[in-house]
Enzyme design. Sequence first.
Site, PDB file in Angstrom:
ATOM      1  N   HIS A 199    -113.813 -61.011  61.232  1.00 22.62           N
ATOM      2  CA  HIS A 199    -113.098 -59.895  61.010  1.00 22.62           C
ATOM      3  C   HIS A 199    -113.547 -58.661  61.143  1.00 22.62           C
ATOM      4  O   HIS A 199    -112.820 -57.655  61.360  1.00 22.62           O
ATOM      5  CB  HIS A 199    -112.194 -60.111  59.485  1.00 22.62           C
ATOM      6  CG  HIS A 199    -111.097 -61.117  59.568  1.00 22.62           C
ATOM      7  ND1 HIS A 199    -111.401 -62.295  59.346  1.00 22.62           N
ATOM      8  CD2 HIS A 199    -109.635 -61.028  59.678  1.00 22.62           C
ATOM      9  CE1 HIS A 199    -110.311 -62.932  59.145  1.00 22.62           C
ATOM     10  NE2 HIS A 199    -109.343 -62.159  59.633  1.00 22.62           N
ATOM     11  N   GLY A 200    -114.922 -58.572  60.893  1.00 15.82           N
ATOM     12  CA  GLY A 200    -115.400 -57.081  61.104  1.00 15.82           C
ATOM     13  C   GLY A 200    -116.939 -57.235  60.537  1.00 15.82           C
ATOM     14  O   GLY A 200    -117.232 -57.901  59.593  1.00 15.82           O
TER      15      GLY A 200
END
Lengths: 287, 511
Positions: free
Chosen positions: B351-352
């Site tokens: 996700h990041g």
Amino acid sequence: MKRIIWFIALLLLFFMGDRLAGHFLQKLVEQSQFRYSRLYRGDAAAEILLVGNSRGLNFFQPYMEEITGKKTFNLSYNGMPTDLAKVLVEDYLDRYPTPEKMVVDITNCDRMNDELLAGFLTYSAESFRLDTLINSKLPKIWWGGKISAMFRFNNEIFQRALYHRNRTDENWLRDHVISAKLAAEGSDKPYPLEIHPYLVRQLKETVITARAKGVGVELVIGPYFPGYRVNNLDVLKNAVEEATGLPVRDYQQVLTDPTCFSDFRHLNVKGSKAFIERMKSDGVLGN
Amino acid sequence: MVFNSLTFLIFIVLFFPLYFGTKGRMRLWVCLIASYIFYGWWDWRFLSLIVFSTAMDWWFGLWLSYGNAPEETRARCENGSPVLRFFGKITEIAARLNLSRKAILVFSMAMNLGFLGFFKYFNFFADNFAALVRSFGLTPSWTTLNIILPVGISFYTFQSMSYTIDVYRRQIRWEPSLLRFAAFIALFPQLVAGPIVRAADFLHQMQEDKKFSWANFNSGLGRVLWGFFKKVAIADSIALFVDQVFEAPNAFGSMHLLIGVVFYSFQIYCDFSGYSDIAIGLARMMGYHFPENFRTPYFSKSFSEFWTRWHVSLSSWLRDYLYIPLGGNRHGRWDTYKNNMLTMLLGGLWHGANWAFVFWGFLHGLYLILQRMMAPVWRRFVRLIRLPKLAGDAVEMATVYSLTLLAWIFFRSGSIGLAGGDSFATAGKVIGGIASLEGFAFGAVVNKFQVVKGVLLIAILLAVEVTNIRFRWNELQTQNPVWRLAAFAGLLWLIAFFGTFGANAFIYFQF
């Protein structure tokens, strides 16, 4: 052919329902006790007109009326910039007898607020000035309001009008004491007050219009939490004094009791009363 | 280009006549060019990356197919288009390296993950490595790079990787048409934020020309409108409240913070599932079928169930290409725990590039492990006290939702971390503020109007989703024109009355 008829029926249903709902919502707004409904309904005559952003709500009306014996009307709203305030003041002055005083907290030169302006689409049918301002600054929103009547009521201003349908908003003030946790952070982050020459010009024009009508204009900077730093406040004060030719009464550090505040920039009822007493003793609220 | 913009409305009005007015290769070209315009609208420079990535993975598929069936592949290349003949020749040269199929796959994965790693994680790992070196008293002298994260890279990289892996596993055949493969990877409804559509589920759909069908069009349009309502009316409206909470948590009381966190759980659900609805609806209007990505996840009674209902295309991707190859639950309890944790940690990192996302993954890994440990105890307890099924289900749902909320706090704070803030400090302030119970009353909540509006919208969402299980609203409107009239007009009214029209980007664009 069936598809085309169906599509036309959808458009008709949408627009008819939308207009009907819009009409109903408009009636709700017109009957509300919210300040702008009263303004445009002709139910807001006052001797002291109050103007500002959320800090303008520090002018706690019940107490101000109690100690001055004068009727007040507050045009302030959270985040209200001076271009919007100018339109509302002009609309007020057109519709009502000239008030004795107009008190303005000049920190509403701080920021543009297109979101709030869009919210005033709710009242755009009542005011050509408002309609023109929204059209010039937010043409997409303005067109949205023309296409959908319901869209004109898709904002917080409408929700407040609904909330104040049967109750006054004159005592609108957050009445609690700033938390110790938040107060401890106070000196860490100065508030980044911005100065927009456009908004200062709008304030200047408001002052000129009001004074031309014989209103006694008072410009003030309301109190901030003790020790709380606001960048550029003196620069703003000088810019406003130069533009308007009027002195700005600086109350930013007059209240030293932390329990007078609900946060760094806003007073609670206790603080507001102290502030109003101070303004009264200085003659800001008239004789 | 974002779905909730005027530009996209014009784009889609122009696209559909062109799409249905063409056939065969021409239609594929229409899809590809439209998709590249859609993507390039954000930043045309990154088109080269997606073009390169597409060509690379298609060629790896060809190379693997060469290893699977050299004669057949060679014959197809020689009798194919000039592009195919060209790549066929390159493959012949590459084949002289005599790499095993596994080595080709590893090479392909390294290239894909290398791109993803560089654009998404370079600064993250460089910063963390520098911090590690500094902790030993050394002073590293390198600097980080000013890398822009290409929108959707995580999605199309995973989509592309699934193709290569499936060809390697011989689950699908190599796709001989580069044009079809490129149109599949770039297809605009799902390009930037999913669902992650796998080649095995979709490439065959592009082999036939889908005819225009009113049933598909109406069904798709209904889904698109519902997606817009979720995004524009719900997610973007409650985002105003949520943003304030996470920007200055210390400024608010306990109840305000708790409402902010609950709102965030619905903001991210409506934002992401709204995007998926629009993508699935657009695909259906084109005649395609995309897999479902969300199935009312907050009604899950366990975390394993949650992950079959939340971002299904990613969780099933991780299950099939990571969890099961790691051994899944086949090698005993501790290996299962390890595989659960590893999968969720990598899911978080996907996700990041921020430790808060990894921690979010860690929490979900932990939840899955604890669930496996506690499930027998819980079942015995339920039997012992003779808890009615409905009450048992409610307790399970409430537990899963509450723990999911806790994890969302870190996830939302991860976005603050990506913007240069301190994720864990923010999460700590939010959790500490809620736990302090200071201002735990509705009267202490600021911006009550936003709360009332948010609660009303969430109530509409839940009412529709719960009743949809029984009534199947979208099918109903497809079959009955009167229902359709009412449904479409109703959704348009809701959007006009509640929508926030700032063309706000979807949350998952940053991933």
